[in-house]
Every structure is written in structure tokens, then in C-alpha cells.
Scaffold this active site. Structure first.
Site, PDB file in Angstrom:
ATOM      1  N   CYS A 217       0.831  -1.212   0.000  1.00 37.27           N
ATOM      2  CA  CYS A 217       0.000   0.000   0.000  1.00 37.27           C
ATOM      3  C   CYS A 217       0.868   1.266   0.000  1.00 37.27           C
ATOM      4  O   CYS A 217       2.087   1.197   0.041  1.00 37.27           O
ATOM      5  CB  CYS A 217      -0.905  -0.009   1.222  1.00 37.27           C
ATOM      6  SG  CYS A 217       0.016   0.238   2.755  1.00 37.27           S
TER       7      CYS A 217
ATOM      8  N   ALA B 159       3.352   1.576   2.779  1.00 35.43           N
ATOM      9  CA  ALA B 159       4.578   0.803   2.523  1.00 35.43           C
ATOM     10  C   ALA B 159       5.519   1.588   1.604  1.00 35.43           C
ATOM     11  O   ALA B 159       6.741   1.594   1.807  1.00 35.43           O
ATOM     12  CB  ALA B 159       4.240  -0.548   1.896  1.00 35.43           C
TER      13      ALA B 159
ATOM     14  N   ARG C 203      13.033  -4.318   5.856  1.00 42.33           N
ATOM     15  CA  ARG C 203      13.651  -3.889   4.592  1.00 42.33           C
ATOM     16  C   ARG C 203      15.094  -3.555   4.945  1.00 42.33           C
ATOM     17  O   ARG C 203      15.346  -2.841   5.904  1.00 42.33           O
ATOM     18  CB  ARG C 203      12.910  -2.673   4.032  1.00 42.33           C
ATOM     19  CG  ARG C 203      13.098  -2.536   2.557  1.00 42.33           C
ATOM     20  CD  ARG C 203      12.012  -1.687   1.929  1.00 42.33           C
ATOM     21  NE  ARG C 203      12.353  -1.439   0.544  1.00 42.33           N
ATOM     22  CZ  ARG C 203      13.060  -0.395   0.144  1.00 42.33           C
ATOM     23  NH1 ARG C 203      13.458   0.506   1.006  1.00 42.33           N
ATOM     24  NH2 ARG C 203      13.351  -0.242  -1.132  1.00 42.33           N
TER      25      ARG C 203
ATOM     26  N   HIS D  67       5.113   6.585  -2.760  1.00 42.84           N
ATOM     27  CA  HIS D  67       6.381   7.221  -3.154  1.00 42.84           C
ATOM     28  C   HIS D  67       6.128   8.685  -3.493  1.00 42.84           C
ATOM     29  O   HIS D  67       6.846   9.564  -3.046  1.00 42.84           O
ATOM     30  CB  HIS D  67       6.981   6.561  -4.409  1.00 42.84           C
ATOM     31  CG  HIS D  67       7.246   5.096  -4.278  1.00 42.84           C
ATOM     32  ND1 HIS D  67       7.086   4.220  -5.324  1.00 42.84           N
ATOM     33  CD2 HIS D  67       7.659   4.344  -3.237  1.00 42.84           C
ATOM     34  CE1 HIS D  67       7.395   3.005  -4.927  1.00 42.84           C
ATOM     35  NE2 HIS D  67       7.744   3.048  -3.660  1.00 42.84           N
TER      36      HIS D  67
HETATM   37  S1  SF4 Z   1      -0.603  -1.700   5.887  1.00 43.83           S
HETATM   38 FE1  SF4 Z   1      -1.646  -0.197   7.200  1.00 43.83          FE
HETATM   39  S2  SF4 Z   1      -1.747   1.656   5.978  1.00 43.83           S
HETATM   40 FE2  SF4 Z   1      -1.349  -0.045   4.548  1.00 43.83          FE
HETATM   41  S3  SF4 Z   1      -3.387  -0.707   3.829  1.00 43.83           S
HETATM   42 FE3  SF4 Z   1      -2.834  -1.980   5.598  1.00 43.83          FE
HETATM   43  S4  SF4 Z   1      -3.780  -0.905   7.345  1.00 43.83           S
HETATM   44 FE4  SF4 Z   1      -3.690   0.561   5.670  1.00 43.83          FE
END
Ligand code: SF4
Length: 478
Positions: A62, A65, A96, A195
Site C-alpha cells: 500500500c 509501505a 527492509r 512514493h
Molecule cells: S498496511 Fe496499514 S496503511 Fe497499509 S493498507 Fe494496511 S492498514 Fe492501511
């Protein structure tokens, strides 16, 4: 098989795999898969940067991330708050491999997880007050922090919190940059928008706002190298050997000051185009700082890149560049002499994020290996266009490939090596196939530069020629 036969066979494979889907999913997924066939324009042939089909097991992440995990997390002297419930911060905690110097907990906060750990009451009443309290706690406990970034997780944007105003207030109070990043995971369709949002946060809150400095004639910045396993350090070494002065790295082993002074260089060298082209363009438009793309994977691409970079400077740099190439070409040839005979003709399939599916192809070819399939999680049309020149006719290209597709493609195309991520690794190893992680370098690396290529070659050989693969089948089933 002739190239035409290969192309026809792979087309047939694609059709067979698509048959597994219901009509609507089939129609969507067909647009994301192609075979290279005398075409120079991949963006016309492969649809990219669009929503994932629900339920097909994408490998995508997402925006959080992309912003926290990729761009902001590696900045070493800044504390990064994963703002929201505990999960996103916990799962992205130290997995990472963006290495950084400095003393952990004193002036390097990369290996830490700071989270506001939202509870139900924070969702109901809002998390802004808690955020203020956390920032106070951080500067109390970690007095050397040079800034605080706030990486929003999903709920923050949904409950209407105003992290921008908290940031403004707190920045005045603690006299440090406090950077709100609106990277909630529901924004966009992958890491890619994260990004962009993260780049924009650097643009809005840091660039041009630092202490400044004189720009030397050979000052350069490396943009978009996250120092996985020491990659950026290996790249820096080459640039310094050819006489350049690397004053900034974004963002592997980076500092807040490097981000503030990013424009104060003669040239920005961009490795990961996907994640940082936004800031490279901004620095060029606003401050006139030129930028250049380069590729430090494998001796052929390194040689080409060094010459391209040196051509931007004077004769003294070009002279040193040629000496460096001569010196290392001989060393790299020794590596090739050892590993090429062990890897010649082996076929590779790749599936990585936004840069490596095209950037590592040259390094495989230096070892006599052939990339027969490649694809990106979150690339855009221009990335597919940039990939075309590096790929042979007949290469299978897949965008946002699903778990079933990649499994089927690999079982039908039968490569000798698969290079992808942790979610794919054990699936293929159980199929009896050599696998190398092409995000984390399988805890090895660096792979960039002259320091990296011998490690890359050794690792690929270790995977492909491991005796394990001969022991996959029980003797009585053979
Ligand atoms: S990792 Fe966190 S910010 Fe990303 S989609 Fe899942 S809940 Fe949402």
C-alpha cells in the site's frame, strides 16, 4: 524452438492461464500481460498502474509501505512515527534491509518502530492529542533526533484527524522539522502513490530549508538508492573513485540535512526512477539541478553508466573514469570466468517492484543467463517502455501478476531460476526451483557496483547449482 515458435507457445500459455478466471477478471487481466514481439512501446501493450482485481492475491503493498517502508524509513537521524494501529508499523519493522551508519538509538533510528498504537478511543475521539504527546516523548527520549515524520496509516485519513496542524504547532515548539505524510493505505492502488506522496512531503517540508552549503564542482547526489545490503555504499565508492564527491544519498543511509540540501549539487544521479523521479524533476524545475538515470547492476551497465556520468564533467573525470573501468573490467572478467560456465544458458523469471525487473537484466546477461519473463508490481507505462530495450523478443511481461498466474507461468515456462519476493520464495522452492529474493537480496548483498557483482554472481550460482534440487524427489518416486 525458433523465436516465432517461442512467442506462439507463450501466447498459448497466457490464454490457458486466463481461462482460469471468470469473464470479468479475464478481460481485466488480459490487458496486463503481453509478450515482447518487435514492439518498442510496452505501455501500448501492457496496462499498468491500475486497480488490482479483488480476490486474486496480488503481491502489491500500500501507499504507507511506499512512503514509510521505502522512502522515509531509511532516513537515519529522523524518528518516523507509524501513526495509527500497531499492525502496519509492526510488520514493516526492520524487514527492509536499508542499512545505515550511526549509533542505534543515539543518531540512527532506522531499526526502531515508533507507533501511536491507536486504540478504540483514538478512533472515536481522534489521535491528534496523542500525537503531540508522542512527539514530546520522542524528543525527550531521543534528544539527537533531527526531525520527526508522521506516516499515516489507514484510519488517520478516515476519522478526519488534522496531522498537518499538529505538525505545524509541534515544529515550532520543538524547533525541528515535523513532517506530516498523508500516505494512508487506502490512497492509490499500490506502493507507488506512497512514493509520490513521500516525495511531495520532502518538497513541501525540507528541500531548500536547510543550512545550505557551497556547491563544489564535483558534488553529486545519489537519488533513489535505499542501500539494501549496502548497495548505496558500493555505488558511492565507484563515484568517488572517478573523482566525484557524493554529498547526498536519498534515502539509504540518508539524513534530514541531505534531504534539505538535495538541490545543492552539480548533478543528481537517479537509480530508482519510479520512487524518486518526482523530486528529481522538482529540483530541476525549481533549482535548475540536472539529473541523470544510471544503472549499477553488472559490469556492462556499470561501464555504460560511468561513461555517461563522466561525460557530464570535465576531462579529468573522464580520464579517471576510463582508468576505473579498465581496473575493474579485469577484476569482473575473473568473476565472469568463474561463474559464467556454471550459469551460461540458464533461464530466469523475475517479478519485483518498480525498478529491478528491468535494471538487473544486464547483470544476468553478463553471466550468460537469459531473462525469459519479467514484471512489476507497481510500475507505470514509462517503466514498461524503458524495459523494452533490455528484453528479448518472446519475453513474457506481466503487470501486477496474481499468485495463480505467476505459479502457472513458472510451471509452464520452466525457468532455471526465479527472482522475486518473500511471498513467492517458498512456493517455488517447494516446486523444486532455485529462487533468489530480489528485494532483500536473500539477506546477502550488496548487488550494486563492482563490489556487488561478485556477490550477485556467487549467489545466483549458489541457488541454481545447489545440490538440494537433486534431492527434491524421494528415490522411490523417481
Ligand atoms: S498496511 Fe496499514 S496503511 Fe497499509 S493498507 Fe494496511 S492498514 Fe492501511
Amino acid at each position: 524452438m525458433s523465436t516465432k515458435e517461442i512467442i506462439d507457445f507463450r501466447k498459448q500459455v497466457v490464454e490457458e492461464v486466463l481461462e482460469l478466471y471468470p469473464e470479468k477478471a479475464k478481460k481485466n487481466r488480459r490487458q496486463h500481460i503481453t509478450i515482447k514481439e518487435n514492439n518498442e512501446c510496452a505501455s501500448c501493450a501492457v496496462k499498468s498502474n491500475s486497480k488490482t482485481v479483488p480476490g486474486l492475491m496480488t503481491a502489491r503493498g500500500c501507499a504507507y509501505a511506499g512512503a514509510k517502508g521505502v522512502v522515509w524509513g531509511p532516513v537515519r537521524d529522523c524518528t518516523h512515527i507509524s501513526h495509527g494501529p500497531v499492525g502496519c508499523g509492526y510488520y514493516s519493522w526492520a524487514n527492509r534491509r536499508n542499512l545505515a551508519e550511526g549509533e542505534i538509538g543515539v543518531d540512527n533510528f532506522v531499526p526502531f518502530l515508533f507507533t501511536s498504537d491507536f486504540q478504540e478511543s483514538d478512533i472515536i475521539y481522534g489521535g491528534d492529542k496523542k500525537l503531540e504527546k508522542i512527539i514530546h516523548e520522542i524528543v525527550g527520549l531521543f534528544p539527537n533526533t533531527k526531525g520527526v515524520s508522521i506516516l499515516s496509516e489507514c484510519p488517520v485519513g478516515l476519522i478526519g484527524d488534522d496531522i498537518e496542524s499538529v505538525s505545524r504547532r509541534m515544529a515550532e515548539e520543538i524547533k525541528l522539522p515535523v513532517i506530516p505524510v498523508r500516505c494512508e493505505g487506502f490512497r492509490g492502488i499500490s506502493q507507488s502513490l506512497g512514493h509520490h506522496i513521500a516525495n511531495d512531503a520532502i518538497r513541501d517540508h525540507l528541500i531548500g530549508k536547510g543550512p545550505g552549503r557551497e556547491v563544489g564542482p564535483y558534488d553529486v547526489g545519489i537519488i533513489g538508492d535505499y542501500n539494501i545490503g549496502g548497495d548505496a555504499w558500493a555505488s558511492k565508492k565507484i563515484l568517488e573513485e572517478i573523482g566525484l564527491n557524493v554529498v547526498n544519498i536519498w534515502t539509504g543511509d540518508s539524513t534530514i540535512e541531505m534531504l534539505q540540501n538535495g538541490h545543492l549539487v552539480k548533478l543528481n544521479l537517479i537509480h530508482c526512477y519510479r520512487s524518486m523521479n518526482y523530486m528529481a524533476r522538482h529540483m530541476e524545475e525549481t533549482y535548475g539541478t540536472p539529473w541523470l538515470e544510471f544503472n549499477f547492476f553488472g559490469p556492462t551497465k556499470i561501464r555504460e553508466s560511468i561513461l555517461k556520468i563522466a561525460a557530464m564533467f570535465d576531462d579529468s573525470i573522464m580520464e579517471k573514469a576510463k582508468t576505473v573501468i579498465e581496473k575493474y573490467d579485469a577484476e569482473m572478467q575473473k568473476v565472469i570466468d568463474i561463474y559464467r560456465p556454471r550459469l551460461e544458458g540458464k533461464k530466469v523469471m523475475l517479478y519485483v517492484g518498480g525498478l529491478r525487473p528491468r535494471h538487473v537484466v544486464g547483470a544476468y546477461e553478463d553471466l550468460g543467463m537469459e531473462v525469459i519473463g519479467t514484471g512489476y508490481e507497481f510500475a507505470h507505462g514509462e517503466d514498461y517502455d524503458k524495459s523494452m530495450a533490455n528484453l528479448k523478443d518472446g519475453t513474457l511481461i506481466y503487470d501486477d501478476v496474481t499468485a495463480i498466474e505467476i505459479e502457472e507461468f513458472v510451471s509452464k515456462l520452466k525457468p532455471d531460476l526465479v527472482g522475486s519476493g518473500i511471498k513467492e520464495k517458498y512456493v517455488f522452492e517447494k516446486m523444486g526451483l532455485p529462487f533468489r529474493q530480489m528485494h532483500s537480496w536473500d539477506y546477502s548483498g550488496p548487488y550494486h557496483g563492482y563490489q556487488g557483482f561478485p556477490i550477485f554472481a556467487r549467489d545466483m550460482d549458489m541457488a541454481v547449482n545447489s545440490p538440494t534440487w537433486k534431492a527434491v524427489k524421494a528415490p522411490w518416486t523417481k
